[in-house]
Write a protein that holds these residues in place. Structure first.
Motif, mmCIF file in Angstrom:
data_model
loop_
_atom_site.group_PDB
_atom_site.id
_atom_site.type_symbol
_atom_site.label_atom_id
_atom_site.label_comp_id
_atom_site.label_asym_id
_atom_site.label_seq_id
_atom_site.Cartn_x
_atom_site.Cartn_y
_atom_site.Cartn_z
ATOM 1 N N SER A 17 0.859 -1.535 -0.112
ATOM 2 C CA SER A 17 0.020 0.127 -0.144
ATOM 3 C C SER A 17 0.891 1.284 0.042
ATOM 4 O O SER A 17 2.204 1.102 0.421
ATOM 5 C CB SER A 17 -0.999 -0.015 1.322
ATOM 6 O OG SER A 17 -1.818 -1.084 1.253
ATOM 7 N N ARG A 19 0.113 5.667 0.190
ATOM 8 C CA ARG A 19 -0.811 6.980 0.330
ATOM 9 C C ARG A 19 -0.093 7.972 -0.108
ATOM 10 O O ARG A 19 0.973 8.567 0.259
ATOM 11 C CB ARG A 19 -1.241 7.133 1.694
ATOM 12 C CG ARG A 19 -2.378 8.166 1.851
ATOM 13 C CD ARG A 19 -2.955 8.310 3.037
ATOM 14 N NE ARG A 19 -2.436 9.466 4.037
ATOM 15 C CZ ARG A 19 -2.978 10.044 4.770
ATOM 16 N NH1 ARG A 19 -4.342 10.026 5.163
ATOM 17 N NH2 ARG A 19 -2.132 10.823 5.703
ATOM 18 N N ARG A 67 -9.906 -0.721 -4.573
ATOM 19 C CA ARG A 67 -8.464 -0.930 -4.140
ATOM 20 C C ARG A 67 -7.856 0.539 -3.718
ATOM 21 O O ARG A 67 -7.043 0.492 -2.931
ATOM 22 C CB ARG A 67 -7.343 -1.386 -5.234
ATOM 23 C CG ARG A 67 -7.810 -2.901 -5.750
ATOM 24 C CD ARG A 67 -6.569 -3.435 -6.708
ATOM 25 N NE ARG A 67 -6.505 -2.587 -7.903
ATOM 26 C CZ ARG A 67 -5.530 -1.976 -8.258
ATOM 27 N NH1 ARG A 67 -4.256 -2.092 -7.559
ATOM 28 N NH2 ARG A 67 -5.397 -1.332 -9.480
ATOM 29 N N GLN A 82 -5.230 6.698 -1.094
ATOM 30 C CA GLN A 82 -4.803 5.643 -0.351
ATOM 31 C C GLN A 82 -4.870 4.499 -1.600
ATOM 32 O O GLN A 82 -6.019 4.450 -2.198
ATOM 33 C CB GLN A 82 -5.743 5.294 0.571
ATOM 34 C CG GLN A 82 -5.499 4.213 1.247
ATOM 35 C CD GLN A 82 -3.937 4.090 2.019
ATOM 36 O OE1 GLN A 82 -3.623 5.037 2.842
ATOM 37 N NE2 GLN A 82 -3.307 3.080 2.034
ATOM 38 N N ASN A 84 -4.418 0.483 -2.104
ATOM 39 C CA ASN A 84 -4.063 -0.721 -1.506
ATOM 40 C C ASN A 84 -4.016 -1.953 -2.679
ATOM 41 O O ASN A 84 -4.423 -1.598 -3.728
ATOM 42 C CB ASN A 84 -5.183 -1.076 -0.608
ATOM 43 C CG ASN A 84 -5.218 -0.064 0.492
ATOM 44 O OD1 ASN A 84 -4.332 0.424 1.122
ATOM 45 N ND2 ASN A 84 -6.657 0.112 0.986
ATOM 46 N N SER A 85 -3.439 -3.036 -2.178
ATOM 47 C CA SER A 85 -3.303 -4.153 -3.230
ATOM 48 C C SER A 85 -2.754 -3.714 -4.495
ATOM 49 O O SER A 85 -3.087 -3.874 -5.428
ATOM 50 C CB SER A 85 -4.627 -4.822 -3.572
ATOM 51 O OG SER A 85 -5.187 -5.070 -2.154
#
Length: 118
Positions: A17, A19, A67, A82, A84-85
């Motif tokens: 991940s 950000r 995601r 953000q 993710n994955s």
């Protein structure tokens, strides 16, 4: 004069991940359309996610829906993404963009590099 500065990019492995942040100075942040775009090597710039002007709604590209999450902190004039994955195909320079009077984005940051290794 409105200025945008992105940060938070980096090199990560697939599945990790990150950000991203975009600090926006000047203007009336709370009304702006705010979005993230990206440009992968050898490809055209593409839409990732955005708040529409007046924060009426949020839109995501199909490739990132579920995601990635876009958010904003109006008190700090900051936009976030953000992620993710993460997948190798997410590798790109990510740009923050602002629409100061409509959903047409007229101001752009310089970009932050995101590299996802397999």
């Amino acid at each position: 004069q409105v200025q945008l500065v992105e940060s938070g990019g980096g090199l990560v492995q697939a599945g990790a991940s990150l950000r991203l942040s975009c600090a926006v100075s000047g203007g009336t942040f709370s009304n702006y359309a705010l979005g993230w775009f990206r440009r992968a090597p050898g490809k055209e710039r593409e839409f990732v996610a955005a708040f529409t002007w007046g924060t009426v709604s949020i839109n995501y590209a199909a490739s990132v829906r579920g995601r990635f999450t876009i958010s904003r902190d109006n008190a700090k004039n900051t936009l976030f993404l953000q992620m993710n994955s993460l997948k190798p195909e997410d590798t790109a320079v990510y740009y923050c963009a602002v629409g100061t009077s409509s959903n047409s984005f007229n101001l752009w940051g310089h970009g932050t590099q995101v590299t996802v290794s397999s």
